[in-house]
Motif scaffolding. Structure first.
Motif, short mmCIF file in Angstrom:
data_model
loop_
_atom_site.label_atom_id
_atom_site.label_comp_id
_atom_site.label_asym_id
_atom_site.label_seq_id
_atom_site.Cartn_x
_atom_site.Cartn_y
_atom_site.Cartn_z
N LEU A 1 1.23 -1.04 -20.68
CA LEU A 1 0.39 0.29 -20.37
C LEU A 1 0.08 0.53 -18.97
CD1 LEU A 1 -1.48 -0.85 -23.54
CD2 LEU A 1 -0.01 0.95 -22.93
N LEU A 2 0.05 -0.80 -18.47
CA LEU A 2 -0.34 -1.13 -16.84
C LEU A 2 0.53 -0.28 -16.15
CD1 LEU A 2 -2.16 -4.02 -16.32
CD2 LEU A 2 -2.73 -1.83 -16.26
N LYS A 3 0.43 0.74 -15.35
CA LYS A 3 1.19 1.40 -13.89
C LYS A 3 2.36 -0.54 -13.02
CE LYS A 3 -1.45 5.16 -12.75
NZ LYS A 3 -1.77 6.14 -12.11
N PRO A 4 2.94 0.10 -12.44
CA PRO A 4 2.87 -1.26 -11.43
C PRO A 4 1.48 -1.98 -10.54
CG PRO A 4 4.83 0.45 -11.63
CD PRO A 4 4.06 1.00 -11.69
N ASP A 5 1.37 -3.03 -10.72
CA ASP A 5 0.96 -3.70 -9.88
C ASP A 5 -0.69 -3.24 -10.45
OD1 ASP A 5 2.62 -4.24 -7.42
OD2 ASP A 5 2.58 -2.07 -6.43
N GLY A 6 -0.51 -2.50 -11.72
CA GLY A 6 -2.13 -2.40 -12.36
C GLY A 6 -2.42 -4.01 -12.36
N ILE A 7 -3.64 -3.72 -12.39
CA ILE A 7 -4.34 -5.46 -13.22
C ILE A 7 -4.97 -5.28 -14.24
CG2 ILE A 7 -4.65 -5.94 -10.66
CD1 ILE A 7 -7.76 -5.25 -11.28
N PHE A 8 -5.25 -6.80 -14.84
CA PHE A 8 -5.69 -6.44 -16.18
C PHE A 8 -6.82 -7.57 -15.97
CE2 PHE A 8 -5.53 -8.74 -20.67
CZ PHE A 8 -7.22 -8.70 -21.23
N VAL A 9 -8.59 -7.44 -16.44
CA VAL A 9 -9.68 -8.31 -16.10
C VAL A 9 -10.33 -8.36 -17.68
CG1 VAL A 9 -11.80 -8.45 -15.17
CG2 VAL A 9 -9.96 -7.36 -14.07
N PHE A 10 -10.88 -9.23 -17.93
CA PHE A 10 -11.27 -9.38 -19.44
C PHE A 10 -12.26 -10.79 -18.36
CE2 PHE A 10 -7.90 -13.39 -18.70
CZ PHE A 10 -8.36 -14.28 -19.53
N SER A 11 -12.67 -10.94 -19.76
CA SER A 11 -14.38 -11.95 -19.76
C SER A 11 -14.48 -12.13 -20.85
CB SER A 11 -15.10 -11.06 -19.42
OG SER A 11 -16.13 -10.21 -20.15
N ILE A 12 -14.22 -13.87 -21.19
CA ILE A 12 -15.11 -14.63 -21.93
C ILE A 12 -15.98 -15.21 -21.68
CG2 ILE A 12 -13.09 -14.41 -23.92
CD1 ILE A 12 -11.85 -17.01 -22.65
N THR A 13 -17.06 -15.99 -22.34
CA THR A 13 -18.55 -17.10 -22.47
C THR A 13 -17.58 -18.32 -22.87
OG1 THR A 13 -20.07 -16.96 -22.30
CG2 THR A 13 -19.65 -16.43 -24.10
N HIS A 14 -17.76 -19.22 -22.11
CA HIS A 14 -17.66 -20.35 -22.50
C HIS A 14 -19.19 -20.28 -23.84
CE1 HIS A 14 -18.96 -24.69 -22.34
NE2 HIS A 14 -17.63 -24.79 -21.87
N PRO A 15 -19.35 -21.37 -24.73
CA PRO A 15 -19.59 -21.14 -26.07
C PRO A 15 -20.99 -22.32 -25.51
CG PRO A 15 -17.88 -22.01 -26.22
CD PRO A 15 -18.17 -22.25 -24.96
N CYS A 16 -21.07 -22.95 -24.36
CA CYS A 16 -22.26 -23.65 -23.97
C CYS A 16 -23.93 -21.79 -23.11
CB CYS A 16 -22.35 -24.24 -22.92
SG CYS A 16 -22.42 -23.12 -20.80
N PHE A 17 -23.19 -20.89 -22.62
CA PHE A 17 -24.19 -19.65 -22.40
C PHE A 17 -24.97 -19.01 -23.38
CE2 PHE A 17 -21.40 -20.25 -19.09
CZ PHE A 17 -22.19 -20.81 -17.76
N GLN A 18 -24.09 -18.61 -25.14
CA GLN A 18 -25.27 -18.08 -25.78
C GLN A 18 -24.87 -19.31 -27.21
OE1 GLN A 18 -23.77 -14.02 -25.90
NE2 GLN A 18 -26.17 -13.42 -24.74
N ASN A 19 -25.91 -19.37 -27.64
CA ASN A 19 -25.28 -20.15 -29.34
C ASN A 19 -26.42 -20.19 -30.13
OD1 ASN A 19 -27.77 -21.46 -28.37
ND2 ASN A 19 -27.00 -22.92 -26.98
N ALA A 20 -26.11 -20.49 -31.05
CA ALA A 20 -27.04 -20.67 -32.27
C ALA A 20 -28.91 -20.37 -32.04
CB ALA A 20 -26.69 -21.02 -33.65
N ARG A 21 -29.42 -20.67 -30.74
CA ARG A 21 -30.46 -21.08 -30.52
C ARG A 21 -31.12 -19.62 -28.75
NH1 ARG A 21 -30.16 -27.02 -30.15
NH2 ARG A 21 -28.99 -27.02 -30.44
N HIS A 22 -30.25 -19.72 -29.07
CA HIS A 22 -30.06 -18.32 -28.28
C HIS A 22 -30.81 -17.28 -28.16
CE1 HIS A 22 -29.88 -15.82 -24.03
NE2 HIS A 22 -29.22 -15.51 -25.61
N GLU A 23 -32.07 -16.69 -27.22
CA GLU A 23 -32.76 -16.05 -27.45
C GLU A 23 -33.20 -15.00 -25.43
OE1 GLU A 23 -36.26 -18.09 -29.75
OE2 GLU A 23 -36.75 -17.31 -28.35
N GLU A 24 -32.72 -14.01 -26.18
CA GLU A 24 -32.53 -13.39 -24.58
C GLU A 24 -33.57 -12.60 -23.90
OE1 GLU A 24 -31.35 -8.64 -24.23
OE2 GLU A 24 -30.32 -9.58 -25.92
N ALA A 25 -33.86 -13.15 -22.99
CA ALA A 25 -35.17 -12.68 -22.38
C ALA A 25 -35.73 -10.81 -22.40
CB ALA A 25 -35.15 -12.99 -20.85
N ALA A 26 -36.66 -10.86 -22.42
CA ALA A 26 -37.62 -9.36 -22.43
C ALA A 26 -36.88 -8.49 -21.04
CB ALA A 26 -38.39 -9.11 -23.10
#
Length: 170
Positions: free
Chosen positions: A145-170
């Motif tokens: 799918l990518l042209k030659p020298d194309g790049i793929f960037v992805f993000s995933i988060t470590h579970p410590c950053f958002q968990n069941a008790r996470h509350e978004e700041a307003a």
């Protein structure tokens, strides 16, 4: 895909059912976590520029697709949830001609190749790989799918950053 079909179908059904909730939660500009932690670093790695064609994988409601269009890129954005794509299109009227939204499954080599061989300068998957039952077809397809020298960037988060008790700041 074989053994992953059942998980993929279940995931797609759930995302389609939750599209309204997720779209409302993320809004037009995304949530604070994405705006402040994910987006700046993803943009720094991706380096979107005027005239580039970028593939936005599992685009959800299109908030990052719109950001890429604001930065001058042409975007092909896809998600396997038809409801999510409907919502992305509804939020993106002002970007007509800059963003092409498609319903496609990231775990289907055939559907991925329909997006365009060597069409993309880069590809991005924001906080999505962990929701794709089988990423092997996507990773393999990016080579074509990518042209030659194309790049793929992805993000995933470590579970410590958002968990069941996470509350978004307003």
């Amino acid at each position: 895909m074989g053994e992953w079909n059942e998980l993929n179908d279940e995931s797609q059904t759930r995302w389609d059912a939750n599209a309204g909730y997720w779209d409302d939660y993320m809004g037009a500009q995304s949530n604070q976590f994405h705006r402040e932690l994910i987006r700046p670093h993803t943009e720094q790695l991706l380096k979107p520029a005027e005239g580039q064609t970028i593939l936005d994988i599992a685009c959800g409601n299109g908030n990052f697709s719109r950001r890429l269009a604001e930065l001058g890129a042409n975007v092909v954005a896809f998600d396997y949830s038809p409801n999510m794509i409907e919502r992305a299109i509804a939020r993106s009227a002002e970007y007509a001609g800059r963003i092409e939204y498609r319903v496609a499954d990231a775990s289907s080599t055939a559907q991925l190749h329909e997006l365009g061989i060597e069409r993309f300068d880069s590809a991005v998957a924001n906080m999505a790989l962990m929701d794709i039952a089988d990423i092997a077809p996507l990773v393999q397809s990016l080579l074509t799918l990518l042209k030659p020298d194309g790049i793929f960037v992805f993000s995933i988060t470590h579970p410590c950053f958002q968990n069941a008790r996470h509350e978004e700041a307003a």
